[in-house]
Scaffold this motif. Structure first.
Motif, PDB file in Angstrom:
ATOM      1  N   ASP A 151       0.700  -1.402  -0.033  1.00  0.00           N
ATOM      2  CA  ASP A 151       0.031   0.053   0.038  1.00  0.00           C
ATOM      3  C   ASP A 151       0.917   1.352  -0.086  1.00  0.00           C
ATOM      4  O   ASP A 151       0.889   2.122   0.822  1.00  0.00           O
ATOM      5  N   ASP A 152       1.830   1.165  -0.756  1.00  0.00           N
ATOM      6  CA  ASP A 152       2.791   2.361  -1.036  1.00  0.00           C
ATOM      7  C   ASP A 152       3.713   2.683   0.316  1.00  0.00           C
ATOM      8  O   ASP A 152       4.355   3.802   0.339  1.00  0.00           O
ATOM      9  N   ARG A 153       3.814   1.880   1.116  1.00  0.00           N
ATOM     10  CA  ARG A 153       4.589   1.864   2.360  1.00  0.00           C
ATOM     11  C   ARG A 153       5.704   0.887   2.538  1.00  0.00           C
ATOM     12  O   ARG A 153       5.099  -0.410   2.161  1.00  0.00           O
ATOM     13  N   VAL A 154       6.975   1.169   2.650  1.00  0.00           N
ATOM     14  CA  VAL A 154       7.754   0.141   2.732  1.00  0.00           C
ATOM     15  C   VAL A 154       7.653  -0.418   4.263  1.00  0.00           C
ATOM     16  O   VAL A 154       7.765   0.012   5.169  1.00  0.00           O
ATOM     17  N   VAL A 155       7.633  -2.000   4.307  1.00  0.00           N
ATOM     18  CA  VAL A 155       7.468  -2.513   5.355  1.00  0.00           C
ATOM     19  C   VAL A 155       8.833  -3.621   5.776  1.00  0.00           C
ATOM     20  O   VAL A 155       9.024  -4.417   4.757  1.00  0.00           O
ATOM     21  N   HIS A 156       9.646  -3.122   6.733  1.00  0.00           N
ATOM     22  CA  HIS A 156      10.781  -4.018   6.720  1.00  0.00           C
ATOM     23  C   HIS A 156      10.403  -5.350   7.346  1.00  0.00           C
ATOM     24  O   HIS A 156       9.618  -5.401   8.194  1.00  0.00           O
ATOM     25  N   ILE A 157      11.333  -6.359   7.055  1.00  0.00           N
ATOM     26  CA  ILE A 157      10.895  -7.554   7.341  1.00  0.00           C
ATOM     27  C   ILE A 157      12.432  -8.174   8.089  1.00  0.00           C
ATOM     28  O   ILE A 157      13.333  -8.290   7.606  1.00  0.00           O
ATOM     29  N   ASP A 158      12.257  -8.474   9.314  1.00  0.00           N
ATOM     30  CA  ASP A 158      13.352  -9.005  10.230  1.00  0.00           C
ATOM     31  C   ASP A 158      12.954 -10.655  10.108  1.00  0.00           C
ATOM     32  O   ASP A 158      11.868 -11.048  10.380  1.00  0.00           O
ATOM     33  N   SER A 159      14.085 -11.486  10.164  1.00  0.00           N
ATOM     34  CA  SER A 159      13.982 -13.041  10.044  1.00  0.00           C
ATOM     35  C   SER A 159      14.646 -13.369  11.394  1.00  0.00           C
ATOM     36  O   SER A 159      15.930 -12.923  11.693  1.00  0.00           O
ATOM     37  N   PHE A 160      14.094 -14.275  11.943  1.00  0.00           N
ATOM     38  CA  PHE A 160      14.787 -14.884  13.359  1.00  0.00           C
ATOM     39  C   PHE A 160      14.497 -16.481  13.241  1.00  0.00           C
ATOM     40  O   PHE A 160      13.759 -17.044  12.644  1.00  0.00           O
ATOM     41  N   ALA A 161      15.592 -17.162  13.727  1.00  0.00           N
ATOM     42  CA  ALA A 161      15.228 -18.425  13.867  1.00  0.00           C
ATOM     43  C   ALA A 161      14.905 -19.219  15.339  1.00  0.00           C
ATOM     44  O   ALA A 161      15.570 -19.580  15.794  1.00  0.00           O
ATOM     45  N   VAL A 162      13.566 -18.378  15.552  1.00  0.00           N
ATOM     46  CA  VAL A 162      13.171 -18.674  16.886  1.00  0.00           C
ATOM     47  C   VAL A 162      12.042 -19.885  17.045  1.00  0.00           C
ATOM     48  O   VAL A 162      11.947 -20.466  18.015  1.00  0.00           O
ATOM     49  N   GLY A 163      11.481 -20.199  15.860  1.00  0.00           N
ATOM     50  CA  GLY A 163      10.438 -21.190  15.804  1.00  0.00           C
ATOM     51  C   GLY A 163       9.328 -21.255  16.979  1.00  0.00           C
ATOM     52  O   GLY A 163       9.138 -22.214  17.638  1.00  0.00           O
ATOM     53  N   ASP A 164       8.715 -19.965  17.245  1.00  0.00           N
ATOM     54  CA  ASP A 164       7.760 -19.861  18.438  1.00  0.00           C
ATOM     55  C   ASP A 164       6.476 -19.547  18.005  1.00  0.00           C
ATOM     56  O   ASP A 164       5.685 -19.146  18.656  1.00  0.00           O
ATOM     57  N   ASP A 165       5.976 -19.961  16.669  1.00  0.00           N
ATOM     58  CA  ASP A 165       4.706 -20.030  16.148  1.00  0.00           C
ATOM     59  C   ASP A 165       4.025 -18.583  16.375  1.00  0.00           C
ATOM     60  O   ASP A 165       2.991 -18.218  16.566  1.00  0.00           O
ATOM     61  N   THR A 166       5.001 -17.489  16.101  1.00  0.00           N
ATOM     62  CA  THR A 166       4.506 -16.106  16.274  1.00  0.00           C
ATOM     63  C   THR A 166       4.991 -15.226  15.028  1.00  0.00           C
ATOM     64  O   THR A 166       6.048 -15.436  14.395  1.00  0.00           O
ATOM     65  N   VAL A 167       4.223 -14.005  14.898  1.00  0.00           N
ATOM     66  CA  VAL A 167       4.845 -13.186  13.908  1.00  0.00           C
ATOM     67  C   VAL A 167       4.785 -11.821  14.901  1.00  0.00           C
ATOM     68  O   VAL A 167       3.749 -11.661  15.576  1.00  0.00           O
ATOM     69  N   LEU A 168       5.606 -10.968  14.807  1.00  0.00           N
ATOM     70  CA  LEU A 168       5.798  -9.743  15.630  1.00  0.00           C
ATOM     71  C   LEU A 168       5.857  -8.747  14.768  1.00  0.00           C
ATOM     72  O   LEU A 168       6.191  -8.375  13.725  1.00  0.00           O
ATOM     73  N   ILE A 169       4.674  -7.807  15.113  1.00  0.00           N
ATOM     74  CA  ILE A 169       4.241  -6.687  14.105  1.00  0.00           C
ATOM     75  C   ILE A 169       4.919  -5.399  15.124  1.00  0.00           C
ATOM     76  O   ILE A 169       4.475  -5.248  16.058  1.00  0.00           O
ATOM     77  N   THR A 170       5.446  -4.373  14.435  1.00  0.00           N
ATOM     78  CA  THR A 170       5.841  -3.191  15.075  1.00  0.00           C
ATOM     79  C   THR A 170       5.130  -2.179  14.509  1.00  0.00           C
ATOM     80  O   THR A 170       5.118  -1.829  13.200  1.00  0.00           O
ATOM     81  N   ARG A 171       4.555  -1.215  15.309  1.00  0.00           N
ATOM     82  CA  ARG A 171       3.597  -0.098  15.029  1.00  0.00           C
ATOM     83  C   ARG A 171       4.636   1.242  15.435  1.00  0.00           C
ATOM     84  O   ARG A 171       4.969   1.042  16.520  1.00  0.00           O
TER      85      ARG A 171
END
Length: 165
Positions: free
Chosen positions: A89-109
């Motif tokens: 939607d015309d905004r850059v969203v940065h994606i951080d990758s981790f090898a945590v295997g914790d079944d979550t996604v972390l969203i930063t506002r």
């Protein structure tokens, strides 16, 4: 603002979920309390492991309720491939990758406001997904994502867990 002016949080997992849902459709539930005292803030059920197909609809829905999203933290072993950023939607969203295997996604506002969402594995049956998502958004939930998946009979994707070996 009156109660009728307040937008309802998304609950895009209707009871009639028995029909096929295509990749890229946001199946999302958010906790409806303002205190955010539970471990999780919501749940997301992606329909595939293709983050480029799945993430845009999630971010679009989250922006409607949370405002601009700046970063997304994902478990590298849970997705086919992870870019470092996507334009949504015309905004850059940065994606951080981790090898945590914790079944979550972390969203930063913004810069520091984090939301943790349970990720229901794509192959999950509709009944198990509905149950897991409901548990994740219970007010005051103290169970982590992995325990919720176990408690609701949701089978984590075994190949994903072995991938890092």
């Amino acid at each position: 603002m009156t109660d009728s002016d307040t937008p309802n949080p998304p609950e895009l997992l209707p009871d009639e979920i028995r029909r096929e849902v295509r990749p890229g459709t946001a199946l999302l539930r958010l906790e409806t309390t303002h205190d955010r005292q539970g471990i999780l803030d919501g749940a997301w059920w992606p329909r595939s492991r293709d983050i480029v197909a799945e993430l845009p609809s999630l971010i679009t829905e989250l922006v409607r309720y949370l405002g601009p999203i700046s970063r997304v933290g994902l478990d590298v072993s849970a997705w086919d491939e992870l870019p470092t950023r996507l334009t949504i939607d015309d905004r850059v969203v940065h994606i951080d990758s981790f090898a945590v295997g914790d079944d979550t996604v972390l969203i930063t506002r913004g810069e520091r406001d984090h939301f943790s969402l349970l990720v229901v594995p794509p192959q999950t049956t509709p009944d198990a997904a509905r149950a897991a998502m409901a548990k994740a958004v219970e007010a005051g939930n103290v169970r982590g994502a992995e325990q919720i998946l176990i408690d609701t009979g949701t089978d984590p994707d075994p190949p994903r867990r072995v991938k890092g070996r």
